[in-house]
Structures are given as C-alpha cells and as structure tokens.
Design an enzyme around this catalytic site. Structure first.
Site, PDB file in Angstrom:
ATOM      1  N   TRP A 158       0.847  -1.196   0.000  1.00 13.90           N
ATOM      2  CA  TRP A 158       0.000   0.000   0.000  1.00 13.90           C
ATOM      3  C   TRP A 158       0.878   1.239   0.000  1.00 13.90           C
ATOM      4  O   TRP A 158       2.070   1.152   0.264  1.00 13.90           O
ATOM      5  CB  TRP A 158      -0.940   0.007   1.231  1.00 13.90           C
ATOM      6  CG  TRP A 158      -2.216   0.744   0.940  1.00 13.90           C
ATOM      7  CD1 TRP A 158      -2.575   1.969   1.401  1.00 13.90           C
ATOM      8  CD2 TRP A 158      -3.288   0.307   0.103  1.00 13.90           C
ATOM      9  NE1 TRP A 158      -3.813   2.315   0.903  1.00 13.90           N
ATOM     10  CE2 TRP A 158      -4.271   1.316   0.105  1.00 13.90           C
ATOM     11  CE3 TRP A 158      -3.528  -0.840  -0.666  1.00 13.90           C
ATOM     12  CZ2 TRP A 158      -5.469   1.223  -0.625  1.00 13.90           C
ATOM     13  CZ3 TRP A 158      -4.714  -0.939  -1.386  1.00 13.90           C
ATOM     14  CH2 TRP A 158      -5.656   0.087  -1.359  1.00 13.90           C
ATOM     15  N   ASP A 221       0.284  11.047  -0.838  1.00 15.03           N
ATOM     16  CA  ASP A 221      -0.795  12.038  -0.859  1.00 15.03           C
ATOM     17  C   ASP A 221      -2.137  11.388  -0.511  1.00 15.03           C
ATOM     18  O   ASP A 221      -2.219  10.165  -0.356  1.00 15.03           O
ATOM     19  CB  ASP A 221      -0.873  12.705  -2.245  1.00 15.03           C
ATOM     20  CG  ASP A 221      -1.381  11.762  -3.328  1.00 15.03           C
ATOM     21  OD1 ASP A 221      -1.206  10.528  -3.196  1.00 15.03           O
ATOM     22  OD2 ASP A 221      -1.950  12.250  -4.310  1.00 15.03           O
ATOM     23  N   GLU A 224      -3.361   8.452  -2.388  1.00 14.09           N
ATOM     24  CA  GLU A 224      -2.609   7.206  -2.170  1.00 14.09           C
ATOM     25  C   GLU A 224      -1.774   6.818  -3.378  1.00 14.09           C
ATOM     26  O   GLU A 224      -1.689   5.644  -3.735  1.00 14.09           O
ATOM     27  CB  GLU A 224      -3.579   6.055  -1.809  1.00 14.09           C
ATOM     28  CG  GLU A 224      -4.683   6.470  -0.874  1.00 14.09           C
ATOM     29  CD  GLU A 224      -5.437   5.305  -0.248  1.00 14.09           C
ATOM     30  OE1 GLU A 224      -6.308   4.759  -0.912  1.00 14.09           O
ATOM     31  OE2 GLU A 224      -5.136   4.946   0.901  1.00 14.09           O
TER      32      GLU A 224
HETATM   33  C1  NOJ Z   1      -5.887   3.553  -6.581  1.00 14.67           C
HETATM   34  C2  NOJ Z   1      -6.520   4.863  -6.377  1.00 14.67           C
HETATM   35  O1  NOJ Z   1      -6.009   5.838  -7.201  1.00 14.67           O
HETATM   36  C3  NOJ Z   1      -6.420   5.241  -4.980  1.00 14.67           C
HETATM   37  O2  NOJ Z   1      -6.897   6.502  -4.742  1.00 14.67           O
HETATM   38  C4  NOJ Z   1      -7.163   4.204  -4.188  1.00 14.67           C
HETATM   39  O3  NOJ Z   1      -7.147   4.544  -2.845  1.00 14.67           O
HETATM   40  C5  NOJ Z   1      -6.586   2.855  -4.399  1.00 14.67           C
HETATM   41  N1  NOJ Z   1      -6.447   2.546  -5.772  1.00 14.67           N
HETATM   42  C6  NOJ Z   1      -7.402   1.772  -3.686  1.00 14.67           C
HETATM   43  O4  NOJ Z   1      -8.596   1.487  -4.296  1.00 14.67           O
HETATM   44  C1  NOJ Z   2      -9.590   6.459  -2.628  1.00 15.39           C
HETATM   45  C2  NOJ Z   2      -9.233   7.858  -2.322  1.00 15.39           C
HETATM   46  O1  NOJ Z   2      -8.239   8.291  -3.200  1.00 15.39           O
HETATM   47  C3  NOJ Z   2      -8.789   8.034  -0.887  1.00 15.39           C
HETATM   48  O2  NOJ Z   2      -8.607   9.394  -0.620  1.00 15.39           O
HETATM   49  C4  NOJ Z   2      -9.784   7.427   0.060  1.00 15.39           C
HETATM   50  O3  NOJ Z   2      -9.321   7.540   1.370  1.00 15.39           O
HETATM   51  C5  NOJ Z   2     -10.045   5.981  -0.281  1.00 15.39           C
HETATM   52  N1  NOJ Z   2     -10.422   5.856  -1.659  1.00 15.39           N
HETATM   53  C6  NOJ Z   2     -11.146   5.362   0.577  1.00 15.39           C
HETATM   54  O4  NOJ Z   2     -12.362   6.004   0.378  1.00 15.39           O
END
Ligand code: NOJ
Ligand code: NOJ
Length: 502
Positions: A158, A221, A224
């Site tokens: 992650w 960020d 993620e």
């Molecule tokens: C990729 C996404 O861009 C990100 O924002 C998200 O949290 C993860 N995949 C998990 O689904």
């Molecule tokens: C993807 C998003 O990019 C992130 O900011 C969020 O925390 C997760 N999804 C879970 O909702």
C-alpha cells in the site's frame, strides 16, 4: 475510451443497483447517440425538495458504513459495498470526515436518544483510533492509512505512510474534546483524549506529537499514489497543530502549545512554496519521488479541499486568496472540457474530478478517471464559504491574478466585466458577486442531485460520459461531504476552528 452503458453493465457491478438512476441519467443518448440529457431540471423535483430528502437519507447512510462486531463494537469503513471489497476497511482519513459530520449532527440534535447514539459512535471511534495507533504496523507510526475492521493493520502492499491521516483525525477529535469541555466533561477529555503528558497515552496528543515531529518527511498524498510533500497534507497538519495548541492551552500544557504553534508557523513557509507564479496555480505536490510525468497539469482538486478543510481563523490561505481563486478557475476550466457530462449546458453546475491525468475509475487504475461526488460537493461548499467570507469582510478585493476567476463568474450574467480593485459591500458589484457565488454553490449541489440515485444514493464517482454512479457504492465520504454542502447553504459548517482564546 468512451464506455457505453452496455459495457458498464457487463462489468457485472452495480447491476440493479440504483437502476432507476440508470434509467433517468443515461436514457436516449446511448441508444440514439444524441445529447445525453434532454432536460436540465431535476426530474420535476426542486433542489430544495431534493435537499430535504437527501439530508435525512445521507445522515442515515453515513452510519451504515460500519461493521458491527456483534459484541457492541462498531468500526467505520470507507464503504460497505461488497462488490468493492478493497473499500471495506477503516481509513483514517475517511473516518475523520464521517465523524466530523456526526459531530455536527450531535450538536444540532436536541433529541437525547439520538445524541446518545452519536456519543456512542464517538466513544467507539476514540477507542478504535487508540487501538490502531498502538498496533505495530508497516509504516511504523500513526501514518498507517488503512486497517481491517477488527483493528489489525492491513499488511498488503500500500502507499504508506499517508500523513494527512493523523492530522485529520486530530482535527475531528479536538473539536469533539472542545465540545465536551464546554459540556463540563473535562475529566473524560483528560483521561481519554488529551492527557498533557509525555510519553502520552491519549489519542489526540499521540497524533499531534507525530505530526509535530514528522511533517517534514515525505509521505503519500491523499489519493494514495504520489510520494512527496503535499499541499493538502501540510494544510491539514498545520490546522491540526494550531487547533492542538488551543486545546493544549486549555488543558494546562503550555509548552506543547508553544511547540505546536512553532511547527505550524514553519509549515506556513513551506506552503507558500506551492504557488507556481508562471502557471498561476497552487500545486498539489513538491519534491515528488519517482516518476511524476503523469501529473503534468499541476492541477489537483485536493488544493481546494485543503483550503476548505484546513481553514483557520487567521486568514492563512483564505477562501478569497488570489492564489486559491486562480487555482479554482484553472481546475473548473479543465474539468469542464475534460468530462463529456460537463458539455451539456442544460445540466447545472460541473462535475469535478481529482486531477486531469487520473486513471482510476473506481475499480482499476489503468482506466480513465471520473468526476467524484465528494469533490463536487466540496466545490459547492467552497462557494458558499467564499460568499460568506465576503459578507463578513464587507468587501471583495480583485487582483490581476484573481481577475480571470471573477470575469468568468460574471460572464453572461452582467454587461460589463470588472476591473481589479476593492468593491465594498455598498457597491452593486459586490452584491452581484455574492449572488453569483451562491448561484454556483447551488449549481454544484444541483449537479449532484441530478446524478444521484432515486432515493439519494451516492457512490464515489460519476461516469464521465454517462453520469452514471460508479465506484464504491454508498461511499461514506460522499454522504459526509454532501451533507456539508447542504449545511453550508444554511451558513453552518462542521467543526470550524474555534476562535482562539485571548
Ligand atoms: C488507486 C486509487 O487511485 C487510490 O486513490 C485508491 O485509494 C486505491 N487505488 C485503492 O482502491
Ligand atoms: C480512494 C481515495 O483516493 C482516498 O482518498 C480514500 O481515502 C479511499 N479511496 C477510501 O475512500
């Protein structure tokens, strides 16, 4: 690539879910290839009517994103959607946003049973947060972003750490602590929330100490994806430290208060560096590690989110800051042209995404990004708060840098465009501007109403071509942010920073 309704259906997700929404949003167009939306109204419903229903629906769905452990314990998850199992986790960031809404619901509710229910959620949240703070995890600190509902860390690959998490949680819990202090429950606060000692055993101080000592390090960020220094993360860290300094002063921890304030001030000088004077935008990230070519535009809605959620009483990065307005202007124009659902002038408002180069469609990252409900809702809130800010300030200042924003705001609505200068609340220009800002806040909300499911159901994203709800269904953060936008129309905001003590 344009995805047809059939293709969406074949994904096997969402089938049957929100099906009325399917029928109403992507009707003729996909069959006949004509303009997607034949009407601009909300299917015979007024926005006010929709809001009334949505407020109740969203408030109840907010709490449905929980896992009940059967022993009386509950865990908030990002979304309980069984088809998107990657979201059935507790995210520190998402939970902090949801609990901000619960805090507001607690404050405005006079019914003692309901207040008890919300108090119970807070107690569960506090206990769970403390548990995950103490759990050894791959980040080796409280920047670990997501946990299993039983409180054990997620051990898969992650993006970690994500340092906006502890800052967001601290901001929410500090508001809760301040509210409890006003209710005379200082003992509870000292025992469970902020203990004024080092090493600390309390949840808020653990987060604040982490933020104060680690804000300089690189982290991922909020999306993620990108490792580096981030405007959003630093804005949240700054506010957490300033709010924390207030609480520390209230709880006789003056040295900590001073240390937190110093760190917040140092963060400010870092935040100034995010302004790109050539492109006239506040950039989302600096000192990015690894390949950054995917983010060439430098545009990211998280900057606006940061200004809204990181807002403090001292006017730092204020809503009307020329740099903020110039960034907003660039984001709106870019998303306007990027998404085909934004091309129909009959549908009010715009649908706003994360960043133009986004490739995450809610299921996979090798696709096309879409508009996001939480971000569209945040833009609505931004406009309300900007209008309110001008009313409080009694004047609107326009500079060369913010001029394009104002000219576009008033375009088509007024005859003459305005010149840079100060427009006091007595001038007709001032009234026009405030009216136009509220109109836009409302348009953003109408846009969400337009695409929402028949009962007000919300997901994470809206398909950029069909407007169809996409990604995790019943995303708790969508309900939370839409509620904020609704409350903002009444001039109410969940946990604004308290005015500081003299
Ligand atoms: C990729 C996404 O861009 C990100 O924002 C998200 O949290 C993860 N995949 C998990 O689904
Ligand atoms: C993807 C998003 O990019 C992130 O900011 C969020 O925390 C997760 N999804 C879970 O909702």
């Amino acid at each position: 690539m344009r995805e047809t309704l059939e293709a969406l259906r074949h994904k096997g997700r969402n089938v049957g879910f929100f099906s009325k929404n399917l029928a109403k949003v992507a009707p003729l167009a996909l069959v006949c290839g004509i303009g997607l939306f034949s009407t601009g109204d909300l299917f015979g419903e007024t926005l006010e009517g929709w809001i009334q229903k949505e407020e109740k629906f969203a408030a109840s769905r907010l709490l449905d994103a929980t896992v009940d452990h059967g022993d009386g314990h509950l865990t908030l998850v990002a979304s309980a959607d069984p088809n998107v199992p990657a979201y059935n986790f507790h995210w520190v960031r998402d939970a902090a946003a949801v609990m901000r809404s619960i805090l507001y619901l607690y404050q405005v509710n006079r019914n003692s049973e309901i207040r008890e229910k919300y108090t119970k959620y807070f107690e569960e949240y506090v206990a769970f947060s403390r548990k995950i703070q103490e759990a050894p995890n791959p980040s080796g600190g409280v920047g670990e972003p997501k946990f299993h509902p039983d409180g054990t860390p997620f051990l898969g690959d992650w993006a970690r750490p994500q340092n906006d998490g502890p800052a967001s949680r601290a901001i929410t819990l500090i508001s809760w602590a301040q509210l409890l202090i006003r209710e005379g429950k200082e003992d509870y606060v000292k025992k469970h929330l902020y203990d004024s000692t080092l090493p600390t055993q309390s949840v808020i101080k653990t987060d604040l100490e982490y933020v104060a000592n680690n804000w300089r390090i690189s982290s991922f960020d909020l999306w993620e994806e990108t490792k580096g220094k981030h405007f959003y993360t630093l804005m949240m860290e700054r506010r957490a430290l300033l709010d924390g300094a207030q609480l520390a002063r209230e709880l006789a921890d003056p040295n900590a208060a001073e240390w937190y304030t110093q760190q917040a001030k140092s963060i400010e000088s870092q935040l100034e560096l995010f302004w790109d004077p050539t492109r006239h935008i506040l950039m989302p990230s600096r000192d990015v590690e690894g390949s950054s070519s995917a983010r060439e535009s430098g545009l990211d809605s998280s900057v606006i989110l940061a200004v809204v959620l990181g807002h403090t009483q001292d006017h730092f990065m204020e809503f009307d800051d020329e740099r903020v307005l110039a960034t907003l202007h660039a984001l709106e124009n870019r998303f306007q042209s990027l998404y085909s659902i934004n091309h129909n002038p009959d549908i009010p408002g715009l649908a706003i995404g994360r960043y133009p180069e986004d490739r995450y469609d809610g299921y996979s990252t090798v696709s096309e990004g879409n508009p996001w409900i939480p971000l569209t809702a945040i833009f609505s809130q931004f406009y309300e708060r900007l209008a309110l800010h001008y009313e409080k300030a009694g004047a609107c200042v326009m500079t060369d840098v913010s001029m394009p924003f104002f000219n576009q705001l008033l375009a088509g609505r007024e005859e003459a465009s305005l010149a840079p200068g100060v427009y006091s609340s007595e001038t007709p220009e001032f009234a026009r501007i405030v009216r136009a800002l509220r109109f836009k806040a409302r348009a953003y909300l109408s846009r969400i109403a337009y695409h929402a499911g028949p009962n007000g159901e919300l997901s994470e994203q809206l398909n950029r071509d069909t407007g169809y709800l996409q990604g995790a269904q019943h995303l708790a953060a969508s309900y939370a942010t839409v509620l904020w936008a609704i409350w903002a129309r009444r001039g109410d905001f969940p946990n604004p920073q308290q005015p500081s003590n003299p």
